[in-house]
Design a protein around this motif. Structure first.
Motif, PDB file in Angstrom:
ATOM      1  N   GLY A  30      52.998  49.097  50.752  1.00 25.28           N
ATOM      2  CA  GLY A  30      53.979  48.306  50.006  1.00 25.28           C
ATOM      3  C   GLY A  30      53.368  47.604  48.815  1.00 25.28           C
ATOM      4  O   GLY A  30      53.947  47.581  47.724  1.00 25.28           O
ATOM      5  N   THR A  31      52.183  47.043  49.006  1.00 27.57           N
ATOM      6  CA  THR A  31      51.505  46.357  47.897  1.00 27.57           C
ATOM      7  C   THR A  31      51.140  47.336  46.793  1.00 27.57           C
ATOM      8  O   THR A  31      51.345  47.052  45.605  1.00 27.57           O
ATOM      9  CB  THR A  31      50.236  45.662  48.413  1.00 27.57           C
ATOM     10  OG1 THR A  31      50.599  44.744  49.449  1.00 27.57           O
ATOM     11  CG2 THR A  31      49.531  44.909  47.316  1.00 27.57           C
ATOM     12  N   LEU A  32      50.605  48.489  47.151  1.00 30.70           N
ATOM     13  CA  LEU A  32      50.216  49.478  46.141  1.00 30.70           C
ATOM     14  C   LEU A  32      51.420  50.044  45.384  1.00 30.70           C
ATOM     15  O   LEU A  32      51.336  50.286  44.179  1.00 30.70           O
ATOM     16  CB  LEU A  32      49.416  50.603  46.790  1.00 30.70           C
ATOM     17  CG  LEU A  32      48.024  50.205  47.293  1.00 30.70           C
ATOM     18  CD1 LEU A  32      47.369  51.371  48.020  1.00 30.70           C
ATOM     19  CD2 LEU A  32      47.156  49.732  46.138  1.00 30.70           C
ATOM     20  N   LEU A  33      52.534  50.239  46.082  1.00 25.61           N
ATOM     21  CA  LEU A  33      53.731  50.734  45.398  1.00 25.61           C
ATOM     22  C   LEU A  33      54.239  49.738  44.362  1.00 25.61           C
ATOM     23  O   LEU A  33      54.566  50.115  43.233  1.00 25.61           O
ATOM     24  CB  LEU A  33      54.840  51.037  46.419  1.00 25.61           C
ATOM     25  CG  LEU A  33      54.729  52.348  47.168  1.00 25.61           C
ATOM     26  CD1 LEU A  33      55.816  52.452  48.232  1.00 25.61           C
ATOM     27  CD2 LEU A  33      54.846  53.513  46.196  1.00 25.61           C
ATOM     28  N   PHE A  48      48.642  36.550  39.288  1.00 30.95           N
ATOM     29  CA  PHE A  48      50.074  36.384  39.551  1.00 30.95           C
ATOM     30  C   PHE A  48      50.728  37.709  39.917  1.00 30.95           C
ATOM     31  O   PHE A  48      51.532  37.782  40.840  1.00 30.95           O
ATOM     32  CB  PHE A  48      50.776  35.769  38.330  1.00 30.95           C
ATOM     33  CG  PHE A  48      52.262  35.724  38.469  1.00 30.95           C
ATOM     34  CD1 PHE A  48      52.864  34.804  39.316  1.00 30.95           C
ATOM     35  CD2 PHE A  48      53.068  36.607  37.763  1.00 30.95           C
ATOM     36  CE1 PHE A  48      54.237  34.765  39.462  1.00 30.95           C
ATOM     37  CE2 PHE A  48      54.436  36.569  37.897  1.00 30.95           C
ATOM     38  CZ  PHE A  48      55.029  35.646  38.750  1.00 30.95           C
ATOM     39  N   ILE A  49      50.390  38.765  39.207  1.00 29.26           N
ATOM     40  CA  ILE A  49      50.969  40.087  39.479  1.00 29.26           C
ATOM     41  C   ILE A  49      50.536  40.581  40.852  1.00 29.26           C
ATOM     42  O   ILE A  49      51.332  41.157  41.603  1.00 29.26           O
ATOM     43  CB  ILE A  49      50.565  41.093  38.383  1.00 29.26           C
ATOM     44  CG1 ILE A  49      51.103  40.663  37.020  1.00 29.26           C
ATOM     45  CG2 ILE A  49      51.023  42.492  38.717  1.00 29.26           C
ATOM     46  CD1 ILE A  49      52.610  40.605  36.931  1.00 29.26           C
ATOM     47  N   ILE A  50      49.293  40.350  41.226  1.00 26.93           N
ATOM     48  CA  ILE A  50      48.798  40.778  42.539  1.00 26.93           C
ATOM     49  C   ILE A  50      49.498  40.005  43.654  1.00 26.93           C
ATOM     50  O   ILE A  50      49.937  40.588  44.652  1.00 26.93           O
ATOM     51  CB  ILE A  50      47.269  40.624  42.615  1.00 26.93           C
ATOM     52  CG1 ILE A  50      46.619  41.608  41.646  1.00 26.93           C
ATOM     53  CG2 ILE A  50      46.773  40.851  44.033  1.00 26.93           C
ATOM     54  CD1 ILE A  50      45.149  41.433  41.462  1.00 26.93           C
ATOM     55  N   ILE A  51      49.652  38.693  43.480  1.00 25.24           N
ATOM     56  CA  ILE A  51      50.346  37.887  44.491  1.00 25.24           C
ATOM     57  C   ILE A  51      51.818  38.277  44.561  1.00 25.24           C
ATOM     58  O   ILE A  51      52.401  38.358  45.648  1.00 25.24           O
ATOM     59  CB  ILE A  51      50.177  36.384  44.185  1.00 25.24           C
ATOM     60  CG1 ILE A  51      48.720  35.985  44.405  1.00 25.24           C
ATOM     61  CG2 ILE A  51      51.090  35.531  45.046  1.00 25.24           C
ATOM     62  CD1 ILE A  51      48.381  34.583  43.980  1.00 25.24           C
ATOM     63  N   LEU A  52      52.423  38.548  43.416  1.00 29.55           N
ATOM     64  CA  LEU A  52      53.814  38.986  43.384  1.00 29.55           C
ATOM     65  C   LEU A  52      53.989  40.309  44.121  1.00 29.55           C
ATOM     66  O   LEU A  52      54.937  40.485  44.893  1.00 29.55           O
ATOM     67  CB  LEU A  52      54.288  39.116  41.934  1.00 29.55           C
ATOM     68  CG  LEU A  52      55.727  39.549  41.732  1.00 29.55           C
ATOM     69  CD1 LEU A  52      56.674  38.478  42.255  1.00 29.55           C
ATOM     70  CD2 LEU A  52      55.986  39.834  40.278  1.00 29.55           C
ATOM     71  N   SER A  53      53.071  41.242  43.917  1.00 26.50           N
ATOM     72  CA  SER A  53      53.184  42.541  44.584  1.00 26.50           C
ATOM     73  C   SER A  53      52.983  42.408  46.085  1.00 26.50           C
ATOM     74  O   SER A  53      53.615  43.105  46.867  1.00 26.50           O
ATOM     75  CB  SER A  53      52.189  43.530  43.989  1.00 26.50           C
ATOM     76  OG  SER A  53      50.878  43.130  44.264  1.00 26.50           O
ATOM     77  N   THR A  61      57.221  45.197  54.038  1.00 27.71           N
ATOM     78  CA  THR A  61      56.920  46.458  54.717  1.00 27.71           C
ATOM     79  C   THR A  61      55.923  46.242  55.844  1.00 27.71           C
ATOM     80  O   THR A  61      55.902  47.012  56.808  1.00 27.71           O
ATOM     81  CB  THR A  61      56.386  47.513  53.731  1.00 27.71           C
ATOM     82  OG1 THR A  61      55.278  46.971  53.034  1.00 27.71           O
ATOM     83  CG2 THR A  61      57.437  47.922  52.739  1.00 27.71           C
ATOM     84  N   GLY A  62      55.106  45.193  55.753  1.00 28.14           N
ATOM     85  CA  GLY A  62      54.197  44.860  56.850  1.00 28.14           C
ATOM     86  C   GLY A  62      54.945  44.444  58.103  1.00 28.14           C
ATOM     87  O   GLY A  62      54.497  44.694  59.222  1.00 28.14           O
ATOM     88  N   ILE A  63      56.099  43.812  57.928  1.00 32.83           N
ATOM     89  CA  ILE A  63      56.934  43.423  59.079  1.00 32.83           C
ATOM     90  C   ILE A  63      57.450  44.668  59.787  1.00 32.83           C
ATOM     91  O   ILE A  63      57.496  44.714  61.018  1.00 32.83           O
ATOM     92  CB  ILE A  63      58.081  42.500  58.616  1.00 32.83           C
ATOM     93  CG1 ILE A  63      57.498  41.162  58.162  1.00 32.83           C
ATOM     94  CG2 ILE A  63      59.111  42.299  59.715  1.00 32.83           C
ATOM     95  CD1 ILE A  63      58.487  40.248  57.493  1.00 32.83           C
TER      96      ILE A  63
END
Length: 83
Positions: A30-33, A48-53, A61-63
């Motif tokens: 999910g993070t990579l997508l 910010f972009i990394i935390i947002l992703s 998606t981890g849930i």
């Protein structure tokens, strides 16, 4: 009778060991997508972009992965009890 059922249910819940493999895999996917989609919209990646992703794609998606891990562990426990 209800005390015996409560003891059995608590014993089963204590024996379920969740490994969280699917949770990690789904969080990474999910993070990579989201990072991939955001990289086309912004010029350079920032914290910010990394935390947002992570919060937009990785955690939801981890849930789903955590739910799959729980069901797999529950299935393994039931099969071990039957044999």
């Amino acid at each position: 009778m209800s005390k015996e059922l409560a003891k059995e249910e608590s014993k089963i819940n204590e024996e379920i060991h969740i490994t969280y493999y699917f949770t990690v895999i789904f969080t990474m996917i999910g993070t990579l997508l989201i990072l991939y989609f955001l990289s086309h919209k912004v010029e350079k990646l920032s914290l910010f972009i990394i935390i947002l992703s992570l919060s937009a794609g990785g955690l939801p998606t981890g849930i789903i992965g955590a739910y799959i891990d729980y069901k797999v562990s529950e299935y393994k426990l039931k099969n071990r009890k039957v044999i």
